[in-house]
Write a protein that holds these residues in place. Structure first.
Motif, PDB file in Angstrom:
ATOM      1  N   LYS A  96     -39.997  15.975  17.649  1.00 54.03           N
ATOM      2  CA  LYS A  96     -39.743  16.265  16.242  1.00 54.03           C
ATOM      3  C   LYS A  96     -40.330  17.642  15.936  1.00 54.03           C
ATOM      4  CE  LYS A  96     -40.564  14.619  11.582  1.00 54.03           C
ATOM      5  NZ  LYS A  96     -41.259  13.621  10.762  1.00 54.03           N
ATOM      6  N   GLY A  98     -40.025  21.199  13.240  1.00 51.97           N
ATOM      7  CA  GLY A  98     -39.492  21.800  12.022  1.00 51.97           C
ATOM      8  C   GLY A  98     -38.835  23.120  12.359  1.00 51.97           C
ATOM      9  N   ASP A  99     -38.260  23.740  11.371  1.00 51.74           N
ATOM     10  CA  ASP A  99     -37.627  25.044  11.560  1.00 51.74           C
ATOM     11  C   ASP A  99     -38.682  26.128  11.758  1.00 51.74           C
ATOM     12  OD1 ASP A  99     -35.115  23.913  11.164  1.00 51.74           O
ATOM     13  OD2 ASP A  99     -35.191  24.267   8.994  1.00 51.74           O
ATOM     14  N   TYR A 111     -43.787  27.220  13.595  1.00 51.20           N
ATOM     15  CA  TYR A 111     -43.092  25.968  13.315  1.00 51.20           C
ATOM     16  C   TYR A 111     -44.073  24.833  13.546  1.00 51.20           C
ATOM     17  CZ  TYR A 111     -42.451  25.364  18.384  1.00 51.20           C
ATOM     18  OH  TYR A 111     -42.666  25.237  19.735  1.00 51.20           O
ATOM     19  N   ARG A 120     -49.536  16.655  13.179  1.00 48.85           N
ATOM     20  CA  ARG A 120     -48.738  17.875  13.249  1.00 48.85           C
ATOM     21  C   ARG A 120     -49.518  18.982  13.926  1.00 48.85           C
ATOM     22  NH1 ARG A 120     -45.694  18.231   7.627  1.00 48.85           N
ATOM     23  NH2 ARG A 120     -45.637  20.332   8.388  1.00 48.85           N
TER      24      ARG A 120
END
Length: 126
Positions: A96, A98-99, A111, A120
């Motif tokens: 997973k 992110g941009d 990112y 994260r």
């Protein structure tokens, strides 16, 4: 007085899955392990080869539900020489991610990568 960070700790639901993630996604290696069967938990420390800072994975026996991460924007951050290559590697691995973003045209790109427990990791262009 000089303070040096030694390790950061996260609690994990599936120890083997988390070890594999940190090995494959961030090239960390197990530096040491401590098992405490009488207290029903295991600690696995991971770090970069020749690095000093360790990530402590804490696994509590028989936990069935994921830990609550919280609603803050807490995260770890790492720097990488080639952000685009790292991003592609993580996307192709099915993680997973992110941009890729930047705060402005003068700042480095970054990112976020999410581990199996929802923690994260900010990946920042060096």
């Amino acid at each position: 007085m000089d303070y040096n960070f030694v390790h950061g700790c996260i609690r994990v639901l599936d120890l083997e899955k988390s070890i594999k993630f940190y090995k494959d996604a961030l090239n960390l290696e197990i530096s040491r392990e401590k098992d405490f069967p009488e207290n029903e938990f295991t600690l696995v420390y991971m770090k970069r080869p020749n690095g000093n800072f360790e990530l402590e994975l804490t696994y509590n026996y028989d936990r069935e539900k994921p830990y609550t991460i919280g609603d803050g924007y807490s995260h770890f951050a790492v720097k990488v020489d080639d952000l685009e290559a790292s991003y592609q590697k993580h996307k192709e691995a099915g993680y997973k991610v992110g941009d890729i973003k930047s705060l402005n045209e003068k700042s480095s790109g970054y990112y976020f990568l999410t581990d199996p427990d929802g923690y994260r990791i900010e990946i920042i262009q060096r």
